[in-house]
Design a protein around this motif. Structure first.
Motif, PDB file in Angstrom:
ATOM      1  N   SER A  46     -17.773 -17.102  64.358  1.00 57.76           N
ATOM      2  CA  SER A  46     -17.169 -18.425  64.165  1.00 57.76           C
ATOM      3  C   SER A  46     -17.275 -18.907  62.715  1.00 57.76           C
ATOM      4  O   SER A  46     -17.237 -20.107  62.449  1.00 57.76           O
ATOM      5  N   ASN A  47     -17.438 -17.985  61.797  1.00 56.17           N
ATOM      6  CA  ASN A  47     -17.582 -18.280  60.372  1.00 56.17           C
ATOM      7  C   ASN A  47     -18.759 -19.209  60.080  1.00 56.17           C
ATOM      8  O   ASN A  47     -18.756 -19.955  59.094  1.00 56.17           O
ATOM      9  N   LEU A  48     -19.801 -19.139  60.884  1.00 60.81           N
ATOM     10  CA  LEU A  48     -20.944 -20.043  60.676  1.00 60.81           C
ATOM     11  C   LEU A  48     -21.962 -19.502  59.687  1.00 60.81           C
ATOM     12  O   LEU A  48     -22.935 -20.192  59.362  1.00 60.81           O
ATOM     13  N   GLN A  49     -21.765 -18.272  59.208  1.00 58.88           N
ATOM     14  CA  GLN A  49     -22.542 -17.741  58.081  1.00 58.88           C
ATOM     15  C   GLN A  49     -24.052 -17.984  58.239  1.00 58.88           C
ATOM     16  O   GLN A  49     -24.675 -18.625  57.394  1.00 58.88           O
ATOM     17  N   PRO A  50     -24.673 -17.433  59.284  1.00 56.31           N
ATOM     18  CA  PRO A  50     -26.075 -17.736  59.562  1.00 56.31           C
ATOM     19  C   PRO A  50     -27.052 -16.910  58.729  1.00 56.31           C
ATOM     20  O   PRO A  50     -28.103 -16.491  59.222  1.00 56.31           O
ATOM     21  N   ASN A  93     -24.371 -26.516  60.443  1.00 57.92           N
ATOM     22  CA  ASN A  93     -23.424 -26.382  59.331  1.00 57.92           C
ATOM     23  C   ASN A  93     -21.964 -26.423  59.781  1.00 57.92           C
ATOM     24  O   ASN A  93     -21.067 -26.179  58.973  1.00 57.92           O
ATOM     25  N   ILE A  94     -21.735 -26.729  61.046  1.00 59.21           N
ATOM     26  CA  ILE A  94     -20.371 -26.688  61.580  1.00 59.21           C
ATOM     27  C   ILE A  94     -19.430 -27.595  60.794  1.00 59.21           C
ATOM     28  O   ILE A  94     -18.361 -27.168  60.338  1.00 59.21           O
ATOM     29  N   ASP A  95     -19.780 -28.865  60.636  1.00 62.19           N
ATOM     30  CA  ASP A  95     -18.891 -29.801  59.945  1.00 62.19           C
ATOM     31  C   ASP A  95     -18.632 -29.364  58.506  1.00 62.19           C
ATOM     32  O   ASP A  95     -17.479 -29.352  58.053  1.00 62.19           O
ATOM     33  N   GLU A  96     -19.694 -29.032  57.779  1.00 61.38           N
ATOM     34  CA  GLU A  96     -19.540 -28.659  56.375  1.00 61.38           C
ATOM     35  C   GLU A  96     -18.608 -27.463  56.207  1.00 61.38           C
ATOM     36  O   GLU A  96     -17.714 -27.466  55.343  1.00 61.38           O
ATOM     37  N   ILE A  97     -18.807 -26.443  57.047  1.00 62.23           N
ATOM     38  CA  ILE A  97     -18.011 -25.221  56.905  1.00 62.23           C
ATOM     39  C   ILE A  97     -16.560 -25.448  57.295  1.00 62.23           C
ATOM     40  O   ILE A  97     -15.632 -25.077  56.561  1.00 62.23           O
ATOM     41  N   TYR A  98     -16.333 -26.079  58.437  1.00 64.43           N
ATOM     42  CA  TYR A  98     -14.965 -26.216  58.912  1.00 64.43           C
ATOM     43  C   TYR A  98     -14.166 -27.227  58.093  1.00 64.43           C
ATOM     44  O   TYR A  98     -12.969 -27.044  57.858  1.00 64.43           O
ATOM     45  N   LEU A  99     -14.818 -28.311  57.648  1.00 69.11           N
ATOM     46  CA  LEU A  99     -14.105 -29.281  56.825  1.00 69.11           C
ATOM     47  C   LEU A  99     -13.810 -28.704  55.436  1.00 69.11           C
ATOM     48  O   LEU A  99     -12.811 -29.062  54.807  1.00 69.11           O
ATOM     49  N   SER A 100     -14.667 -27.813  54.968  1.00 60.63           N
ATOM     50  CA  SER A 100     -14.384 -27.118  53.716  1.00 60.63           C
ATOM     51  C   SER A 100     -13.157 -26.236  53.867  1.00 60.63           C
ATOM     52  O   SER A 100     -12.325 -26.137  52.948  1.00 60.63           O
ATOM     53  N   ASN A 101     -13.031 -25.610  55.024  1.00 58.73           N
ATOM     54  CA  ASN A 101     -11.855 -24.785  55.302  1.00 58.73           C
ATOM     55  C   ASN A 101     -10.584 -25.632  55.337  1.00 58.73           C
ATOM     56  O   ASN A 101      -9.519 -25.219  54.876  1.00 58.73           O
ATOM     57  N   LEU A 102     -10.723 -26.846  55.872  1.00 56.25           N
ATOM     58  CA  LEU A 102      -9.600 -27.791  55.886  1.00 56.25           C
ATOM     59  C   LEU A 102      -9.214 -28.181  54.465  1.00 56.25           C
ATOM     60  O   LEU A 102      -8.036 -28.173  54.097  1.00 56.25           O
ATOM     61  N   ALA A 104      -9.627 -26.560  51.802  1.00 57.80           N
ATOM     62  CA  ALA A 104      -9.044 -25.414  51.094  1.00 57.80           C
ATOM     63  C   ALA A 104      -7.617 -25.129  51.530  1.00 57.80           C
ATOM     64  O   ALA A 104      -6.946 -24.260  50.951  1.00 57.80           O
ATOM     65  N   GLY A 105      -7.147 -25.835  52.556  1.00 57.03           N
ATOM     66  CA  GLY A 105      -5.778 -25.645  53.028  1.00 57.03           C
ATOM     67  C   GLY A 105      -5.601 -24.466  53.961  1.00 57.03           C
ATOM     68  O   GLY A 105      -4.478 -24.015  54.190  1.00 57.03           O
ATOM     69  N   ASN A 106      -6.725 -23.979  54.515  1.00 56.64           N
ATOM     70  CA  ASN A 106      -6.650 -22.814  55.405  1.00 56.64           C
ATOM     71  C   ASN A 106      -6.356 -23.183  56.851  1.00 56.64           C
ATOM     72  O   ASN A 106      -6.092 -22.291  57.666  1.00 56.64           O
ATOM     73  N   ILE A 107      -6.402 -24.466  57.168  1.00 54.09           N
ATOM     74  CA  ILE A 107      -6.201 -24.921  58.543  1.00 54.09           C
ATOM     75  C   ILE A 107      -5.756 -26.373  58.502  1.00 54.09           C
ATOM     76  O   ILE A 107      -6.039 -27.089  57.514  1.00 54.09           O
ATOM     77  N   ASP A 108      -5.071 -26.827  59.537  1.00 54.57           N
ATOM     78  CA  ASP A 108      -4.641 -28.225  59.549  1.00 54.57           C
ATOM     79  C   ASP A 108      -5.648 -29.094  60.305  1.00 54.57           C
ATOM     80  O   ASP A 108      -6.550 -28.595  60.967  1.00 54.57           O
ATOM     81  N   GLU A 109      -5.451 -30.392  60.193  1.00 56.00           N
ATOM     82  CA  GLU A 109      -6.397 -31.364  60.757  1.00 56.00           C
ATOM     83  C   GLU A 109      -6.548 -31.195  62.272  1.00 56.00           C
ATOM     84  O   GLU A 109      -7.658 -31.230  62.809  1.00 56.00           O
ATOM     85  N   GLU A 110      -5.441 -31.018  62.966  1.00 54.42           N
ATOM     86  CA  GLU A 110      -5.493 -30.899  64.430  1.00 54.42           C
ATOM     87  C   GLU A 110      -6.344 -29.712  64.854  1.00 54.42           C
ATOM     88  O   GLU A 110      -7.224 -29.835  65.714  1.00 54.42           O
ATOM     89  N   GLN A 113     -10.213 -29.881  64.076  1.00 50.96           N
ATOM     90  CA  GLN A 113     -10.977 -30.705  65.013  1.00 50.96           C
ATOM     91  C   GLN A 113     -11.228 -29.959  66.323  1.00 50.96           C
ATOM     92  O   GLN A 113     -12.300 -30.100  66.933  1.00 50.96           O
ATOM     93  N   ILE A 114     -10.278 -29.149  66.735  1.00 51.00           N
ATOM     94  CA  ILE A 114     -10.475 -28.321  67.935  1.00 51.00           C
ATOM     95  C   ILE A 114     -11.600 -27.315  67.686  1.00 51.00           C
ATOM     96  O   ILE A 114     -12.476 -27.105  68.536  1.00 51.00           O
ATOM     97  N   GLN A 115     -11.583 -26.680  66.517  1.00 56.44           N
ATOM     98  CA  GLN A 115     -12.632 -25.718  66.176  1.00 56.44           C
ATOM     99  C   GLN A 115     -14.008 -26.375  66.168  1.00 56.44           C
ATOM    100  O   GLN A 115     -14.977 -25.821  66.686  1.00 56.44           O
ATOM    101  N   ILE A 116     -14.073 -27.548  65.564  1.00 56.23           N
ATOM    102  CA  ILE A 116     -15.360 -28.261  65.492  1.00 56.23           C
ATOM    103  C   ILE A 116     -15.863 -28.597  66.887  1.00 56.23           C
ATOM    104  O   ILE A 116     -17.047 -28.384  67.212  1.00 56.23           O
ATOM    105  N   GLN A 117     -14.988 -29.102  67.716  1.00 52.46           N
ATOM    106  CA  GLN A 117     -15.380 -29.472  69.079  1.00 52.46           C
ATOM    107  C   GLN A 117     -15.845 -28.255  69.865  1.00 52.46           C
ATOM    108  O   GLN A 117     -16.871 -28.306  70.562  1.00 52.46           O
TER     109      GLN A 117
END
Length: 208
Positions: A46-50, A93-102, A104-110, A113-117
């Motif tokens: 899940s790209n959580l880079q542990p 680190n879920i929020d930091e990683i996924y919002l960084s991806n947002l 960077a333009g790699n994913i849209d807002e909708e 938020q699904i990924q985070i949830q």
């Protein structure tokens, strides 16, 4: 076959587990950091880079580690020991990683938020053993990538799992969420590594 493929094969086959390093050879912090920056392009669940890294270059600290690592010569003679440490609470680190991806333009807002949830529903509720297994698997991916990068830059490595992980964690006062998984000795070989063979591919592969 492309030149890139040939170069990759050359690095893969040249990389051997070296146990005799030149104790006088040093690798500066900037180059180690650069290798780690390249290594963390490895995939993770899940790209959580542990993964976390503890880079040990101090001579006395290396001696200290060796007391609970079966007195392996390479620990004290390598330019650095890189401890790959697993974060069993990678969900922080879920929020930091996924919002960084947002950003960077790699994913849209909708979809972000699904990924985070989904990640927040799965990872915090997973048993510790499951999260430990995930961190261990991902540490293996980043470790192999780091060793190939090091070889491509002209350095040598050997991965080590033979050390007392509890003593290591206590010695470096790691928080309980962090678990040492592998030590990687990094440096310049003082003598060639031993060659090794592999089982025949037909004996370990089944096509269905």
């Amino acid at each position: 076959m492309s030149q890139n493929y040939e170069e990759l094969l050359e690095v893969m086959h040249a990389r051997k587990s070296v146990r005799k390093f030149d104790p006088h050879y040093t690798i500066n912090k900037e180059e180690i950091t650069s290798m780690l920056e390249e290594a963390i392009s490895a995939p993770s669940s899940s790209n959580l880079q542990p993964w976390r890294f503890l880079v040990i270059q101090d001579r006395e600290l290396k001696k200290k580690i060796n007391r609970f690592s079966f007195n392996q010569e390479q620990i004290e003679t390598a330019s650095a020991i890189i401890a790959v440490i697993g974060d069993t609470e990678m969900y922080h680190n879920i929020d930091e990683i996924y919002l960084s991806n947002l950003a960077a333009g790699n994913i849209d807002e909708e979809h972000v938020q699904i990924q985070i949830q989904n990640a927040k529903a799965a990872y915090p509720n997973a048993p510790l053993e499951v999260r430990r297994n995930i961190a261990t698997f991902d540490a293996g991916l980043v470790s192999m990538q780091l060793m190939l990068i090091a070889k491509a830059r002209g350095y040598d490595t050997v991965p080590m799992g033979g050390f007392d992980k509890q003593q290591f964690a206590a010695s470096f006062e790691l928080e309980s969420r962090y678990e040492p998984l592998v030590l990687i000795a990094l440096g310049k070989a003082a003598s060639p590594a031993y060659g090794s063979t592999r089982l025949p591919i037909d004996s370990i592969t089944t096509y269905m």
